[in-house]
Design an enzyme around this catalytic site. Sequence first.
Site, mmCIF file in Angstrom:
data_model
loop_
_atom_site.group_PDB
_atom_site.id
_atom_site.type_symbol
_atom_site.label_atom_id
_atom_site.label_comp_id
_atom_site.label_asym_id
_atom_site.label_seq_id
_atom_site.Cartn_x
_atom_site.Cartn_y
_atom_site.Cartn_z
ATOM 1 C CE LYS A 49 -3.435 -2.769 -0.124
ATOM 2 N NZ LYS A 49 -2.878 -4.068 0.301
ATOM 3 C CE1 TYR A 263 -8.938 -10.037 2.674
ATOM 4 C CE2 TYR A 263 -9.806 -10.121 4.907
ATOM 5 C CZ TYR A 263 -8.937 -9.580 3.981
ATOM 6 O OH TYR A 263 -8.073 -8.583 4.363
ATOM 7 C CE1 TYR A 289 -5.347 -8.916 0.712
ATOM 8 C CE2 TYR A 289 -4.593 -8.671 2.971
ATOM 9 C CZ TYR A 289 -5.505 -8.392 1.976
ATOM 10 O OH TYR A 289 -6.586 -7.600 2.251
#
Length: 336
Positions: A49, A263, A289
């Site tokens: 990010k 998720y 992730y």
Amino acid sequence: MHLARFNRISLGHFPTPLEKLENLSRTLDGPEIYIKRDDCTGLATGGNKTRKLEFLVADAVAQGADTLVTQGATQSNHVRQTAAAARRVGMKCHALLERRVTNMGDDYEAAGNVLLDDMLRCEYEYRDEGLDMNAEAEALGERLRDRGLKPYVIPGGGSNAIGALGYASCAAELLQQADSQNLKIDRIVHATGSAGTQAGLVAGLHAMNAPVRVEGISVRASREKQIDNVYKLACRTSELLGVKGDLSRDLIEAYDEYVGPGYGQPTDAMVDAISLLAADEGIFLDPVYSGKGMAGMIGLIRAGELKKGENVVFIHTGGASALFAYPHLFSRQKAA
Ligand SMILES: *Cc1c(COP(=O)(O)O)cnc(C)c1O
């Protein structure tokens, strides 16, 4: 592609290293595997990010904002990096945390990224799963505006065309490193969620006419939906970059076989992949992730989709802070 045309501030340590994983390549006995260390971007334990925020926060500064508003899951790496970016530019950060994972241990809402959010003085509120979280963040922005603040709302994962510029920039950085190491990259593999990373990479590679395929390993959405999300954002990013010619949908690939039950929900392949990278290379992946991304790369090697003689770059997108919210998966003490 000329990225200096866009507002950008410096938040991270770039270029991130591009390194060969000698031990893992030997263990898996398939392609030559390299790793792009975007877990080492340097902002409050780093992650992907940071690249997006260099463009997004610059836009916020240009608009005279005093508060960053964003949203993510409870253990969001994006919220943590946004909160850190806000500290760096002297802004406040307000975040909404979605309770997408509710079956982990007691520490899930206190440890890992949530602890770091606390230390970064991020103001956060929880939301139950299933709402339109970007709409919730916009509504929070409105409420803050009514209170006299100047909010800048960043979508989940920083994934709009401005944020995706960060990964168009990564594509340029990676090609330059590869060229200087005389390394021909055949494929890039990484975990894909809110789509900005893959969309930016694809748009950047397309802008540079570089024939490198990007394999996205989905951490949440079905293959069709993920390809759709990445494709739409890649087209918008390509347009923002001013690239001539349409981007073909065939450039986008995503796999949904590695999501598991959902998720943030563990899979055996994720645990094995994280354990293997720690044991072989001394590198920490994350359970949500990059662990699933690595499980995907290993799966593609075993299936013969990634082959001997090819050079594959795995982009480590960060996230290891979240390991501390999942201690039961890796602790030998807890297993004993
Ligand atoms: C957000 C995130 C991703 C996914 O990137 P997107 O741009 O949202 O697709 C991958 N890995 C980590 C560690 C992340 O925090």
